[in-house]
Design a protein around this motif. Sequence first.
Motif, mmCIF file in Angstrom:
data_model
loop_
_atom_site.group_PDB
_atom_site.id
_atom_site.type_symbol
_atom_site.label_atom_id
_atom_site.label_comp_id
_atom_site.label_asym_id
_atom_site.label_seq_id
_atom_site.Cartn_x
_atom_site.Cartn_y
_atom_site.Cartn_z
ATOM 1 N N ASN A 168 -22.687 24.546 69.515
ATOM 2 C CA ASN A 168 -22.717 23.333 70.346
ATOM 3 C C ASN A 168 -22.756 22.033 69.532
ATOM 4 O OD1 ASN A 168 -24.595 25.368 72.385
ATOM 5 N ND2 ASN A 168 -22.660 24.503 73.088
ATOM 6 N N GLU A 169 -22.573 22.140 68.237
ATOM 7 C CA GLU A 169 -22.504 20.924 67.429
ATOM 8 C C GLU A 169 -21.181 20.198 67.709
ATOM 9 O OE1 GLU A 169 -23.397 21.559 63.323
ATOM 10 O OE2 GLU A 169 -22.545 19.633 62.693
ATOM 11 N N VAL A 170 -21.245 18.873 67.650
ATOM 12 C CA VAL A 170 -20.049 18.069 67.891
ATOM 13 C C VAL A 170 -19.341 17.792 66.576
ATOM 14 C CG1 VAL A 170 -19.246 15.786 68.628
ATOM 15 C CG2 VAL A 170 -20.961 17.013 69.976
ATOM 16 N N GLY A 171 -18.016 17.863 66.620
ATOM 17 C CA GLY A 171 -17.235 17.500 65.452
ATOM 18 C C GLY A 171 -16.048 16.656 65.890
ATOM 19 N N TYR A 172 -15.432 15.993 64.941
ATOM 20 C CA TYR A 172 -14.264 15.166 65.248
ATOM 21 C C TYR A 172 -13.078 15.628 64.415
ATOM 22 C CZ TYR A 172 -17.501 12.122 67.695
ATOM 23 O OH TYR A 172 -18.434 11.643 68.566
ATOM 24 N N LYS A 191 -9.620 10.173 66.252
ATOM 25 C CA LYS A 191 -10.645 11.191 66.044
ATOM 26 C C LYS A 191 -10.904 11.852 67.379
ATOM 27 C CE LYS A 191 -13.169 8.729 62.403
ATOM 28 N NZ LYS A 191 -12.775 9.617 61.305
ATOM 29 N N LEU A 192 -10.665 13.169 67.451
ATOM 30 C CA LEU A 192 -10.790 13.848 68.728
ATOM 31 C C LEU A 192 -12.110 14.616 68.796
ATOM 32 C CD1 LEU A 192 -7.149 15.211 69.113
ATOM 33 C CD2 LEU A 192 -8.066 12.923 69.579
ATOM 34 N N LYS A 193 -12.906 14.246 69.780
ATOM 35 C CA LYS A 193 -14.232 14.834 69.930
ATOM 36 C C LYS A 193 -14.114 16.301 70.347
ATOM 37 C CE LYS A 193 -18.654 13.444 71.897
ATOM 38 N NZ LYS A 193 -19.343 12.344 72.586
ATOM 39 N N SER A 194 -14.903 17.160 69.716
ATOM 40 C CA SER A 194 -14.848 18.596 69.989
ATOM 41 C C SER A 194 -16.249 19.177 69.867
ATOM 42 C CB SER A 194 -13.942 19.308 68.984
ATOM 43 O OG SER A 194 -12.803 18.545 68.691
ATOM 44 N N GLU A 195 -16.389 20.380 70.411
ATOM 45 C CA GLU A 195 -17.701 21.027 70.384
ATOM 46 C C GLU A 195 -17.551 22.450 69.849
ATOM 47 O OE1 GLU A 195 -19.224 21.735 74.304
ATOM 48 O OE2 GLU A 195 -21.227 22.257 73.615
ATOM 49 N N GLY A 216 -18.230 33.967 60.719
ATOM 50 C CA GLY A 216 -18.075 33.834 59.277
ATOM 51 C C GLY A 216 -17.897 32.375 58.914
ATOM 52 N N LYS A 217 -16.833 32.077 58.202
ATOM 53 C CA LYS A 217 -16.605 30.703 57.760
ATOM 54 C C LYS A 217 -15.752 29.915 58.760
ATOM 55 C CE LYS A 217 -18.921 29.764 54.720
ATOM 56 N NZ LYS A 217 -19.559 28.565 54.508
ATOM 57 N N GLN A 218 -15.471 30.552 59.892
ATOM 58 C CA GLN A 218 -14.652 29.847 60.880
ATOM 59 C C GLN A 218 -15.450 29.482 62.126
ATOM 60 O OE1 GLN A 218 -11.097 32.130 61.667
ATOM 61 N NE2 GLN A 218 -9.951 30.942 60.164
ATOM 62 N N ALA A 219 -15.165 28.287 62.635
ATOM 63 C CA ALA A 219 -15.790 27.861 63.890
ATOM 64 C C ALA A 219 -14.688 27.641 64.912
ATOM 65 C CB ALA A 219 -16.566 26.570 63.686
ATOM 66 N N GLU A 220 -14.964 28.081 66.144
ATOM 67 C CA GLU A 220 -14.025 27.793 67.208
ATOM 68 C C GLU A 220 -14.557 26.598 67.973
ATOM 69 O OE1 GLU A 220 -11.459 31.299 66.877
ATOM 70 O OE2 GLU A 220 -13.502 31.678 67.520
ATOM 71 N N MET A 221 -13.681 25.616 68.210
ATOM 72 C CA MET A 221 -14.140 24.394 68.862
ATOM 73 C C MET A 221 -13.319 24.124 70.103
ATOM 74 S SD MET A 221 -14.658 21.962 65.539
ATOM 75 C CE MET A 221 -15.855 20.919 66.340
ATOM 76 N N GLN A 222 -13.994 23.703 71.176
ATOM 77 C CA GLN A 222 -13.225 23.228 72.312
ATOM 78 C C GLN A 222 -13.048 21.729 72.160
ATOM 79 O OE1 GLN A 222 -14.860 23.687 76.207
ATOM 80 N NE2 GLN A 222 -16.972 23.307 75.611
ATOM 81 N N VAL A 223 -11.804 21.281 72.357
ATOM 82 C CA VAL A 223 -11.478 19.881 72.129
ATOM 83 C C VAL A 223 -11.524 19.156 73.477
ATOM 84 C CG1 VAL A 223 -9.795 18.292 71.122
ATOM 85 C CG2 VAL A 223 -9.954 20.645 70.294
ATOM 86 N N PHE A 224 -12.230 18.037 73.534
ATOM 87 C CA PHE A 224 -12.380 17.289 74.781
ATOM 88 C C PHE A 224 -11.184 16.384 75.045
ATOM 89 C CE2 PHE A 224 -16.921 17.869 73.436
ATOM 90 C CZ PHE A 224 -17.260 18.765 74.439
ATOM 91 N N GLU A 225 -10.059 16.709 74.515
ATOM 92 C CA GLU A 225 -8.870 15.871 74.636
ATOM 93 C C GLU A 225 -7.653 16.781 74.658
ATOM 94 O OE1 GLU A 225 -9.022 12.681 74.848
ATOM 95 O OE2 GLU A 225 -10.824 12.000 73.790
ATOM 96 N N ALA A 233 -12.238 20.647 78.924
ATOM 97 C CA ALA A 233 -13.491 20.854 78.200
ATOM 98 C C ALA A 233 -14.530 19.815 78.604
ATOM 99 C CB ALA A 233 -13.241 20.807 76.696
ATOM 100 N N SER A 234 -14.090 18.591 78.860
ATOM 101 C CA SER A 234 -15.089 17.600 79.274
ATOM 102 C C SER A 234 -15.487 17.817 80.729
ATOM 103 C CB SER A 234 -14.645 16.168 79.007
ATOM 104 O OG SER A 234 -13.282 16.017 79.111
#
Lengths: 593, 440
Positions: free
Chosen positions: A27-31, A38-42, A48-57, A308-309
């Motif tokens: 649930n950390e936010v990234g851009y 800069k697209l806001k994502s969660e 492992g070393k990969q994170a899946e993020m949902q993009v709010f755009e 996502a938003s």
Amino acid sequence: MTKTTGTVFGVNGNMVTVDVEGDVSLNEVGYINVGDQKLKSEVIRIRGKQAEMQVFEQTGGIGVGDTVEFSGEMLAVELGPGLLGQVYDGLQNPLPQLAEQAGFFLKRGLYLDAIDKERSWEFTPKLEAGATVSAGDTIGTVPEGIFDHRIMVPFNISGEWTIKKLAPKGSYKVADTICQIEDEKGTTQDLNMIFEWPVKRAISLFEERYKPTEPMVTKVRMIDTFFPVARGGTYCIPGPFGAGKTVLQQITSRHAEVDIVIVAACGERAGEVVETLQEFPELTDPRTGRTLMERTVIICNTSSMPVASREASVYTAVTIAEYYRQMGLNVLLLADSTSRWAQAMREMSGRLEEIPGEEAFPAYLESVIASFYERAGVVRLKDGSFGSVTIGGTVSPAGGNFEEPVTQATLKVVGAFHGLSRERSDARKYPAIHPLESWSKYPSAINDELVAYCRDILLRGNEVSQMMKVVGEEGTSLEDFVLYQKSEFLDSAYMQQNSFDPVDGSVTIERQRHIFRILFDVLASEFDLHDKDNARSYFNQLRQIYLDYNTSEWESDAFKSREAELVKLIDEKRTGYDSTAEDIRNRVGSTVG
Amino acid sequence: MKKIYSRIEEIAGNVITVTAEDVRYSELALVTSGHGKSLAEVIRLRGNKVSLQVYSGGRGISTGDEVQFLGRPMQVSFSDNLLGRIFDGSGRPRDKGPTLEENLIEIGGPSVNPSKRIIPRNMIRTGIPMIDLFNTLVESQKLPIFSVSGEPYNELLSRIAMQAEVDLIILGGMGLKYDDFLFFRDTLEKGGAMDRTIFFVHTASDPVVECLMVPDISLAVAEKFALQGKRVLVLLTDMTNFADSLKEIAITMEQVPSNRGYPGDLYSQLAARYEKAVDFEGAGSITTLGVTTMPGDDVTHPVPDNTGYITEGQYYLRGGRIEPFGSLSRLKQMVNDTTRADHRGLMDGMIRLYANYKESVEKKSMGFRMSEWDQKLLRYGAFFEAKMMDLTVNIPLEEALDLGWEILAECFQSDETGLQSKLLDQFWPRKSTRDEQETA
Ligand SMILES: Nc1ncnc2c1ncn2[C@@H]1O[C@H](COP(=O)(O)OP(=O)(O)OP(=O)(O)O)[C@@H](O)[C@H]1O
Ligand SMILES: [Mg+2]
């Protein structure tokens, strides 16, 4: 400390896979950096070393290798004075301000302050230097609309602190330091009037949670009398398209007897929000004499806005609701529609290739819905005052069939069920709440025994009506026919209500109790009616007068004379009283509520 | 110029996969095969594996065909030169006119900021009493026609288009039968509307991916014209074909279906298109009329069901008539208070009586005795169906209102109609001259 960074590895719809260098949390936010945007994502999964993020755009234009910056923070909303009257998207971006900058269309990657940093507030301190405080304690207040907005120690501060300095009474902007606190170790911290809180974490800084019992009056007769909602309770409105879910929520948002209303327009039509948006600033709240907008916050993430938003929007809404509850206020959250929120989860779950449950909804659907409604409640705060969050959600079941995952999961957790029926809305019987299928676990503002008696008439009258379809009127006894007429009377004169009529549209509980007596008299009396035509025309007459009674101003001359007409008409034909009803009346006396 | 890739690693349905660098999501590529050139769009990136959806379909593509990335998303040319022209789903001419390449605009752009929307306020007159009187169409409304195949929905659509006072008509055809396409073209030509019409047509024999592009391309062009102040009417027929194309792609991509094979995002996909309907303050508007055929006449089928949850009402076309029940214009109350004083009252009253008529019909069919009141209702129902519901009737709203009163007066005493006394006093038809002579 350097922030964690990453690079894009893959894109699939609104889900982006990122190779991460460093630590990230769920649930950390990234851009994501795309060109100069800069697209806001969660972060929604880490492997492992990969994170899946949902993009709010929208994700068009993202490429493999694009850089990502993580914020170290979870998805959060900004809390402080100035939230009331605002119109936000699902991520708390103020939409009117976005329009000022970007014009007709939403602009990707444009994020604005949720709370106006330039506006000044009249701060009155409530404590003094030397006082001991912890999270949630009120250090002062500012007037916001008609409320004393409590300026509180941020909810995420832990342990006991001592106030070193506190600003004197005066005018301050939200970001001005108004307080300095110090802990045992001598660490100091400056406080201003705003802070952030992660939306997916419930605010639980209260002493005790109570069972909801006090009615939340909606001024819809059918709800308040038959299927009541309690302050701090939860309820749902499932129904097929066009049955009247949104209209029911719109009138509730206007008339409900609560301090604050949070409207979460979640994945539905933009046009419907516009009505609220444009009308509320013009409408006065009869309780306060101010505009309705001053007690309302609109979270608007309509169907064509990023999915996502939409998922985030209900959490944004409930967090703001909980924040105002901490001020000892009664807050109502209306979410339309929770099915769209559930669908947003389904889309994401599909992209994550999770094992699908029924109708491809994720297996955790039930627990997510349950923990959302769990955030409602009536609570006693540390200072002894009470506050509540009531949640009402619409559900849009596929094909109008309630045997589907979202409706079923919701029914398991809510305290009242207002099921809308296609037959009733087709027949223009509004509100189209099904009187036989709906239920509520909360106490009515009207005596339960009296209400139960009425429901029994409705039930038996309905049985007669079903029979009549087979044997015709000819084959029905006069007694049964009268019972049927009574149930029709209850339905058309009391349960149905014209939302667009200035008087009938909202009925106070006082008036409901008053007119309920007459209704009960009609239902409980035995009448001298010699045949069916006679019975039909008698009840038609009663109904006609009762409908006029409903549209007459409370306690006006017209109201009184209609009532006199009704009483006279009932007395003329009455031969006695049903014995069960007599018993109840003797026990209850004249106190209806 | 970007690098050309000449090794396609995977071909499944309409989706191909290549290994490539420096590619962006939603970017276009040109695929050159033995059958000619086709555009393709990037729909998934995973490391250097790039999956593309080929507009002309995967059939006939060989692993050795060339893929060249174009570095831009799907675009369409926008100018007045579009007027009167006919294009396919990817914007190539279907008529004999030139290919247009000037002033390219992106399709599928961002949505309108809800706070910039305004409350709809203008009625669109169609001359059809079941619409104008009972379910008024409003500028900026999105509204589908629900019907089974075989119903004259395209006739209805073209009639509304011809009659509506709009500046521009954009027809988006999806899976359109070639005959239907010719029908639209001929009708608009005959009506002299061709020079304010643009066609984006995907016919039943064209590749399925191009079907997906039709709403976006039509609406992107509509939006630009609306921003220039034009009132645009977009006709989308048949959106069920659009949904079926979505389903086909979703299945190829091995997405988990949610309901009868349709992808879980069907609602969002449809909403993204329908929500383009808008009235721009200080500029023009987009009104969208769609056709949604209902497989098996089942309104709970996922396509009509999701559509009903998105649009602002629907017209039910059954037996060649717009049904009073089930049809709904959710925006009618925004305009029918200013048309004529009797509009709302007459609308509600006539529908109520029609509902009573239906009950009498049912009673009759079950062999119950018909009362005098039932007889009156039966007469009323017959008049209503012949004079109001028949789609060949073509009269302005005011005449339709007058006609409504006439029908009522023909069948009932004024106090039997349940209409407000105020309305009856003002509008109940006076006895005809012949009656007056008889009394005299
Ligand atoms: N209480 C009411 N009184 C009068 N008309 C109503 C009432 N409720 C609904 N209607 C009519 O029904 C229409 C549809 O209602 P509404 O938009 O609330 O449906 P809904 O259940 O929210 O549908 P959807 O799921 O598609 O959003 C309204 O536009 C209005 O014409
Ligand atoms: Mg709704």
